[in-house]
Design a protein around this motif. Structure first.
Motif, PDB file in Angstrom:
ATOM      1  N   GLN A 190       0.835  -1.210   0.000  1.00 32.23           N
ATOM      2  CA  GLN A 190       0.000   0.000   0.000  1.00 32.23           C
ATOM      3  C   GLN A 190       0.864   1.252   0.000  1.00 32.23           C
ATOM      4  OE1 GLN A 190      -0.841  -2.801   1.325  1.00 32.23           O
ATOM      5  NE2 GLN A 190      -3.050  -3.081   1.086  1.00 32.23           N
ATOM      6  N   ALA A 191       1.960   1.230   0.736  1.00 26.86           N
ATOM      7  CA  ALA A 191       2.835   2.401   0.787  1.00 26.86           C
ATOM      8  C   ALA A 191       4.293   1.950   0.850  1.00 26.86           C
ATOM      9  CB  ALA A 191       2.483   3.278   1.991  1.00 26.86           C
ATOM     10  N   PRO A 248      -7.239  12.675   1.044  1.00 23.61           N
ATOM     11  CA  PRO A 248      -7.298  11.207   1.031  1.00 23.61           C
ATOM     12  C   PRO A 248      -7.619  10.715  -0.385  1.00 23.61           C
ATOM     13  CG  PRO A 248      -8.657  12.148   2.804  1.00 23.61           C
ATOM     14  CD  PRO A 248      -8.246  13.285   1.914  1.00 23.61           C
ATOM     15  N   PRO A 249      -7.352   9.446  -0.704  1.00 23.79           N
ATOM     16  CA  PRO A 249      -6.944   8.363   0.203  1.00 23.79           C
ATOM     17  C   PRO A 249      -5.488   8.475   0.653  1.00 23.79           C
ATOM     18  CG  PRO A 249      -6.948   7.595  -2.074  1.00 23.79           C
ATOM     19  CD  PRO A 249      -7.543   8.980  -2.084  1.00 23.79           C
ATOM     20  N   SER A 263      -2.443   5.996   2.203  1.00 17.87           N
ATOM     21  CA  SER A 263      -2.069   4.577   2.264  1.00 17.87           C
ATOM     22  C   SER A 263      -0.929   4.368   3.247  1.00 17.87           C
ATOM     23  CB  SER A 263      -1.659   4.100   0.874  1.00 17.87           C
ATOM     24  OG  SER A 263      -2.755   4.188  -0.015  1.00 17.87           O
ATOM     25  N   TYR A 264      -0.939   3.203   3.881  1.00 17.86           N
ATOM     26  CA  TYR A 264       0.013   2.897   4.955  1.00 17.86           C
ATOM     27  C   TYR A 264       0.498   1.459   4.818  1.00 17.86           C
ATOM     28  CZ  TYR A 264      -2.649   6.726   7.187  1.00 17.86           C
ATOM     29  OH  TYR A 264      -3.281   7.906   7.455  1.00 17.86           O
ATOM     30  N   SER A 312       3.980   5.797   4.750  1.00 16.03           N
ATOM     31  CA  SER A 312       2.664   6.206   4.259  1.00 16.03           C
ATOM     32  C   SER A 312       2.815   7.112   3.047  1.00 16.03           C
ATOM     33  CB  SER A 312       1.901   6.944   5.360  1.00 16.03           C
ATOM     34  OG  SER A 312       2.538   8.158   5.677  1.00 16.03           O
ATOM     35  N   CYS A 313       1.738   7.219   2.293  1.00 24.56           N
ATOM     36  CA  CYS A 313       1.778   8.077   1.111  1.00 24.56           C
ATOM     37  C   CYS A 313       0.367   8.435   0.685  1.00 24.56           C
ATOM     38  CB  CYS A 313       2.524   7.403  -0.043  1.00 24.56           C
ATOM     39  SG  CYS A 313       1.738   5.912  -0.664  1.00 24.56           S
ATOM     40  N   SER A 325      -9.600  -0.100   2.985  1.00 30.04           N
ATOM     41  CA  SER A 325      -9.137  -1.434   2.600  1.00 30.04           C
ATOM     42  C   SER A 325      -8.043  -1.842   3.561  1.00 30.04           C
ATOM     43  CB  SER A 325      -8.658  -1.478   1.151  1.00 30.04           C
ATOM     44  OG  SER A 325      -7.371  -0.945   1.029  1.00 30.04           O
ATOM     45  N   VAL A 348      -2.812  -0.696   4.768  1.00 32.76           N
ATOM     46  CA  VAL A 348      -4.103  -0.075   5.055  1.00 32.76           C
ATOM     47  C   VAL A 348      -4.315   1.129   4.144  1.00 32.76           C
ATOM     48  CG1 VAL A 348      -5.513   0.971   6.878  1.00 32.76           C
ATOM     49  CG2 VAL A 348      -3.754  -0.699   7.492  1.00 32.76           C
ATOM     50  N   TRP A 381      -6.917   4.567   4.078  1.00 33.70           N
ATOM     51  CA  TRP A 381      -7.954   5.350   4.763  1.00 33.70           C
ATOM     52  C   TRP A 381      -8.500   6.361   3.770  1.00 33.70           C
ATOM     53  CZ3 TRP A 381      -9.434  10.282   5.999  1.00 33.70           C
ATOM     54  CH2 TRP A 381     -10.367  10.430   7.044  1.00 33.70           C
ATOM     55  N   ASP A 382      -9.822   6.444   3.682  1.00 38.38           N
ATOM     56  CA  ASP A 382     -10.388   7.304   2.636  1.00 38.38           C
ATOM     57  C   ASP A 382     -11.637   8.048   3.108  1.00 38.38           C
ATOM     58  OD1 ASP A 382     -10.303   8.472   0.162  1.00 38.38           O
ATOM     59  OD2 ASP A 382     -11.371   6.849  -0.854  1.00 38.38           O
ATOM     60  N   GLY A 383     -11.573   8.550   4.325  1.00 38.16           N
ATOM     61  CA  GLY A 383     -12.683   9.373   4.806  1.00 38.16           C
ATOM     62  C   GLY A 383     -13.537   8.634   5.811  1.00 38.16           C
ATOM     63  N   ILE A 436     -15.213  15.443   7.148  1.00 35.60           N
ATOM     64  CA  ILE A 436     -14.679  14.092   7.363  1.00 35.60           C
ATOM     65  C   ILE A 436     -15.047  13.147   6.222  1.00 35.60           C
ATOM     66  CG2 ILE A 436     -16.652  13.282   8.739  1.00 35.60           C
ATOM     67  CD1 ILE A 436     -12.897  12.415   9.280  1.00 35.60           C
ATOM     68  N   LYS A 462     -15.409  11.760   2.501  1.00 31.47           N
ATOM     69  CA  LYS A 462     -14.583  11.920   1.296  1.00 31.47           C
ATOM     70  C   LYS A 462     -15.207  12.941   0.354  1.00 31.47           C
ATOM     71  CE  LYS A 462     -12.680   9.231  -2.548  1.00 31.47           C
ATOM     72  NZ  LYS A 462     -11.268   9.623  -2.341  1.00 31.47           N
TER      73      LYS A 462
END
Lengths: 273, 273, 273, 273
Positions: B141-142, C23-24, C26-27, C70-71, C212, C253, C255-257, D194, D196
């Motif tokens: 993912q990153a 976002p998204p 990513s981690y 992360s990115c 995800s 992982v 994260w997207d809101g 918060i 998206k």
């Protein structure tokens, strides 16, 4: 290393890269000193040959915080102050060599590489730490003055653990800034042997002190000091049995080299005198 | 320093405070290497007596980033990883001494005091810097993987200035991880004299290398490298004339001491052989 | 702020300066989790309206260390990894809102500003700290593997004081990575009023979770955990009454809101449903 | 968040953990200011609705370095100065709202989390950076005085890249410390939504300034300023067309809240007046 320039490593064709330039090194800064007595045998165990315990008040210890700005004779570091400002905390005891009393730094923490390298040259056993001390300022909204009632805090941490903290409340001017750090320093400069298990490749006992020194009035006051344990430090092996005093002083100092007191040879230590 | 314990300073009655313990020192980490050719005379000017320029490909340079976890034989640092993890970037050239080719680190930056001290012992001319390199991770993912198409960035800064940056895109496995850092190291260990203007108090040429070494497959790929100027550094005096290659490799290493090649005496350098 | 670009401040004409991109996010990273039970009333006192204590095992706490890369969707941060890598430690409890169980981060420390800002957006109450956790590596000279017998240390400090430390020895794979952090998060996002003594200008209860998630096998083992006091922290108000378990897992992982659960208005909290 | 204590997050039963305490916040420190003119359209593009360009000298910019010690009304931070001292650099322009001229900080970098949080509250768009400025000291061995001939350097870096550097040589006292940062601040306080892609959840335009202010004499002199590019910053989009002046001043300041100028609602910005 002939045909190379630079006082310290890395040495190059130009000397520009040297981590530290040649002395003289100049310093302007503020010293917060706490002096106390510990068990003299704990001081004695920190004195390698050929040093001996000081005769008077042998258990006296100074824990000193210093907030420095420093430069070489070019003064160019002052215009790029990431290369000029650093903080340190250090522990000083006294010792005797050939009948003369010396001060000796037994532990010291700094926060810049150039300070680390200067210390290596001068025999200060430097590590990295995080040191903070309250700064005086002309406007008291969020600062004390160097005056009666001024309250200064100081903290020391290394390896993400707090090692010491002190609070000093100034009461009055003092004729001195403490006595433990008042002698020339007697320090070892040692290079462990490169071969596994070999003895030191080089060991020297040197003395050094300021080549010039200016200072404002010293202030003394009430001081509280706490020391904490750490698996990588031994500050707690110098427990506070009796606080002697706390001091604050602003100083300007020049350091310009030292002198060899003794060298370690095949037959043991030989005095350089 | 008889009657004291501790491999390095500060030496004490117990040795607990020593900034670094005795070798062996163990390392697990990832190496990102960029090799290129610069002007051979710029390499030559970094080789003090008694070293000479390597005969083959004398202008070859390796700029290597390393992301390390390290420990002593007690392995206790691994459980307090502020004492175990560090990053570094270093510049390696080759040289010759008595007909043998050696690698030699001419510049190096680290970010922990224990790494600084180990380097001083081994003759690495360490300074403090800020180094970052992309880490591989099982989940993409990153993160890249150490595999075709994996892209890794690496940056080096010191004194709040960026000194170098590289981007490496892996293409295929390689039979090697570069050749510039492949020989035993030939390093000087020098202690400047304590008296103002005096010559070095101690100077030694040593060799050292890993006492054991394990590694995963080496990968090579396309690499971009940029070097930047700084008033305190000379990396830009080794300009990139031609990129040789970029490499990535995960390794495990043990270091357990070195050997003296020559010492500097009154009559110049004397071979230890 | 119409006519300006940038997800976060500073907003500009181009958006290039924004401390964090949209976002998204990513981690890729490694999680070391310690779960334990504390006094449920100490958890309850950390749950503001309109949250309630979770019904099952209400005193359960997770202290989690994470070592992240992360990115954003451009992935450009991965090539300048000072903008990509960070470490964190955080304390999670569970709570209930409208009959649903949520996880909630009550304390968290990070070491980069972009992570601080992402946390502010997501309702994580971030401070700066110094976190370290042992890294696994394919070569075991100075590293454990994610396998039976692997030993991992983790430490947390802030304000130059150590706050927590743990040692986890892996024993076997586990069907899970703990349960305390396994629900969607319920976090408050609050902006204190700008006028002296005014109420909050904005307060919202939000939920969010990964859009995800991928993970390697979870490992569990024996764990030791120590918490320390600090004048600026309250971690010690969640004392360890019983250790539940320790876990290690590598994850990826996105994260997207999130979603608003409730907002604070003049008449109190209003559900967003 | 009723039933919780603490001005800022994390809010708890006691409020002890709050990253920042309630105002008033007090500051003692030194300001090094460089004022210059850039292209007014580059200032205009940094002014979101409902702000407009200032009518007089609309291209004026101040780049200010500040070396602070700060505390809350308890003053307890002064005794643990890791919580009290910080450095910052910030860029100020002027703007107009409802016919009144305001100052506005468009970029700012700090080096402590409590300063970051205070800035978020006050609408300063803070990031983390590394700032250094030469300190005056009573003893000139390695320090200037705030007096004719005093030379002060200042540098700013973020993300391991240098962004700006200045050298100021004091010449004479000045009736002022520059004019760009002389008005109350007009700042946006914004919370992105918060969900998206959602609009801002909260947006407010506030004004604030010192509730009390003391200062020593302002000094002016000759100044050199360099700005550098960075992929994550836009300082270079405010190029130096003409230097106005350089200033140095020691100040004591108290901040104790601000006032709402306008809020963003469904129908656009509504004045709070």
């Amino acid at each position: 290393m002939n045909n190379m320039e630079g006082f310290f490593f890395p040495r190059t064709a130009t000397g520009q890269s040297s981590l530290i330039p040649s002395p003289p090194w100049s310093y302007s800064g503020d010293l917060l000193t706490v002096e106390y007595r510990t068990d003299p045998e704990r001081v004695a165990e920190l004195l390698p040959e050929p040093l001996e315990l000081a005769q008077e008040d042998p258990g006296a210890v100074a824990l000193i915080w210093a907030d420095w700005q420093s430069c070489s004779s070019s003064r160019e570091e002052l215009l790029d102050p990431v290369r000029s400002q650093y903080k340190e905390a250090f522990v000083v005891v006294r010792c005797a060599f050939e009948g003369v009393t010396y001060s000796r730094c037994v532990y010291i923490w700094v926060d810049k590489d150039f300070a680390f390298a200067r210390g290596m040259h001068q025999g200060y056993p430097k590590k990295f730490g995080s040191m903070w001390q309250t700064r005086p300022h002309p406007f008291g909204q969020a600062a004390p003055q160097v005056a009666a009632g001024g309250v200064f805090g100081a903290t020391l941490a290394a390896g993400d653990r707090r090692l010491a903290q002190a609070v000093l409340t100034l009461r009055e001017e003092s004729p001195h800034n403490g006595f433990v750090n008042g002698h020339p320093m007697a320090h070892h400069r040692v290079y462990p042997g490169i071969a596994k298990g070999s003895p030191d490749a080089y060991a020297e006992l040197i003395s050094s002190g300021a080549s010039s020194f200016e200072a404002g009035p010293a202030w003394t006051g009430d001081v509280e000091l706490e020391l904490f344990e750490s698996p990588t430090e031994e500050l707690h092996r110098l427990p506070v049995r009796e606080v002697i005093g706390g001091y604050y002083r602003q100083v300007g100092v020049v350091w310009d080299g030292g002198a060899t007191l003794a060298t370690a040879g095949a037959a043991g230590w030989e005095s350089a005198r």
